[in-house]
Scaffold this active site. Structure first.
Site, PDB file in Angstrom:
ATOM      1  N   ASP A   1      16.494  30.268  -0.523  1.00  0.00           N
ATOM      2  CA  ASP A   1      15.976  29.016   0.046  1.00  0.00           C
ATOM      3  C   ASP A   1      14.616  28.627  -0.553  1.00  0.00           C
ATOM      4  O   ASP A   1      14.293  27.444  -0.673  1.00  0.00           O
ATOM      5  CB  ASP A   1      15.806  29.124   1.566  1.00  0.00           C
ATOM      6  CG  ASP A   1      16.917  29.886   2.252  1.00  0.00           C
ATOM      7  OD1 ASP A   1      17.480  30.814   1.637  1.00  0.00           O
ATOM      8  OD2 ASP A   1      17.213  29.583   3.415  1.00  0.00           O
TER       9      ASP A   1
ATOM     10  N   ASP B   1       8.530  28.252   4.419  1.00  0.00           N
ATOM     11  CA  ASP B   1       9.117  26.917   4.409  1.00  0.00           C
ATOM     12  C   ASP B   1       8.059  25.810   4.442  1.00  0.00           C
ATOM     13  O   ASP B   1       8.359  24.661   4.814  1.00  0.00           O
ATOM     14  CB  ASP B   1      10.118  26.769   5.562  1.00  0.00           C
ATOM     15  CG  ASP B   1      11.431  27.484   5.251  1.00  0.00           C
ATOM     16  OD1 ASP B   1      11.818  27.515   4.064  1.00  0.00           O
ATOM     17  OD2 ASP B   1      12.067  28.016   6.169  1.00  0.00           O
TER      18      ASP B   1
HETATM   19  N1  GLY Z   1      16.355  27.781   5.143  1.00  0.00           N
HETATM   20  C1  GLY Z   1      17.166  28.249   6.210  1.00  0.00           C
HETATM   21  C2  GLY Z   1      18.521  27.685   6.203  1.00  0.00           C
HETATM   22  O1  GLY Z   1      18.973  27.138   5.227  1.00  0.00           O
HETATM   23  O2  GLY Z   1      19.163  27.794   7.223  1.00  0.00           O
END
Ligand code: GLY
Length: 381
Positions: A163, A105
């Site tokens: 994601d 992330d």
């Molecule tokens: N990227 C983790 C979520 O969307 O919760």
């Protein structure tokens, strides 16, 4: 963007209420990096070393930069720079957990913080931070399997998640900024692998996919934060809509726009029976109903991005879809009361955590969508 007079007035009024509340909330949250709210409805704080790696920690600064871009008030710039000094503890490895916390992330954490700062103010230290984060992100690429690995831990080395389509814009930015195509190659290899194996023929997407580490073959998939294997976690669908649209924006490869449109059309038809407030998972029991407003705000941003790139006669579907979602969220899920923090209520972390909370990225994406509708034209991805 073509809005009717009635929509234009509604958007303008709603943005004003949103900005008025955020101004108050930001002033009383100085020094915090919020994730959710406490029992009194006030933003909590994830700026301590033990929490600093939390994947959402770039969104607050993103909201500060949206406020700065919208108002031109240097107060938001000052706070944004302060946030970056705090996040630097991760890049410098001076927290208790060294550099390990720089995970997949990295895009969510440094695009809306450092890269936004650099884009808006030309801050060269911020540019360096963005490039360091891009280097970490590209180092997670599995060259045999052509995907960016999610999370750490030996048992999860072959896992990839939808994601990450939202993290790879950090790599497109780094490629453009440095002129080094290797960042774009990594991003496109990941996007192509995701297109091939994560996007289902019916337009829905898988959350977690497990590839063989040495060959890249698909081993299995998981329901992840959704209901079960084979289900349709709405935030994951929203990441796909916006993520593929952004890959198109940065590469102009038609297959990414087609993918974004496919997921968007599936999303809008699955959402209509829910009066445009997303459930946590489109394929979960009707009762009890858990909702996830964050999925709606993210999808609205994605629909607005798609609308920019489709032909004249296709635009209405995406613009009206975004408007329906944002009106439903505004009228039934937003709190504009200045006594408490957070605007968008009833987000969800995951289906099986079974609880509703305000989550910072709900506020971020709601703000981004509303300000874009209101004409703010800045690069945040
Ligand atoms: N990227 C983790 C979520 O969307 O919760």
């Amino acid at each position: 963007m073509r809005l009717s007079e009635q929509d234009r007035i509604w958007v303008g009024d709603t943005c004003q209420r949103m900005l008025d509340k955020m101004e108050v909330s930001i002033h009383r949250s100085e020094g915090k990096i919020p994730y959710s709210t406490d029992q009194n409805g006030m933003y909590d704080d994830k700026s301590a070393d033990k929490d600093l790696m939390w994947w959402t920690n770039g969104f607050w600064e993103g909201m500060l930069w949206l406020m700065y871009a919208q108002t031109g008030d240097d107060y938001y710039k000052k706070l944004g720079n302060q946030m970056e000094d705090i996040l630097d503890r991760l890049l410098l490895g001076t927290t208790d957990y060294g550099i390990d916390p720089i995970h997949h992330d990295a895009g969510f954490m440094w695009l809306h913080s450092s890269v936004a700062n650099y884009r808006l103010t030309g801050n060269l230290r911020s540019r360096t931070r963005g490039l360091i984060a891009a280097n970490y992100l590209s180092s997670r690429f599995n060259i045999k399997g052509n995907y960016i690995v999610a999370w750490d831990g030996i048992e999860r080395q072959g896992w990839s998640i939808i994601d990450s389509m939202m993290n790879i814009p950090l790599l497109y930015w780094a490629a453009k900024e440095t002129g080094y195509d290797r960042y774009r190659s990594v991003a496109m290899a990941h996007a192509d692998k995701t297109l091939e194996h994560v996007l289902r023929p019916d337009g829905s997407v898988i959350h977690i996919i497990h590839y063989h580490e040495e060959t890249g073959e698909v081993i299995e998939s998981f329901g992840g934060q959704g209901y079960e294997v084979g289900s349709s976690w709405t935030r994951g669908q929203a990441w796909a809509i916006y993520g593929f649209a952004l890959s198109y924006l940065r590469t102009r490869e038609q297959r990414y726009l087609d993918a974004a449109k496919r997921v968007a059309q599936y999303f809008l038809s699955a959402l209509a029976p829910f009066e445009y407030v997303p459930p946590v998972d489109f394929r979960s029991p009707k009762e009890p109903i858990y909702i996830d407003t964050t999925a709606g705000a993210i999808a609205a941003c994605g629909l607005l991005e798609i609308e920019k790139h489709v032909s004249e006669f296709e635009k209405d579907m995406y613009l009206s879809g975004a408007l329906k979602i944002l009106r439903a969220l505004t009228e039934t899920q937003c709190n504009f009361n200045k006594e408490t923090d957070s605007i968008l209520q009833n987000g969800s972390e995951a289906y099986h955590t079974n609880k509703h909370l305000s989550i910072i990225y709900g506020d971020y994406f709601y703000m981004e969508a509303m300000l874009r509708l209101n004409g703010l034209d800045i690069e945040m991805w």
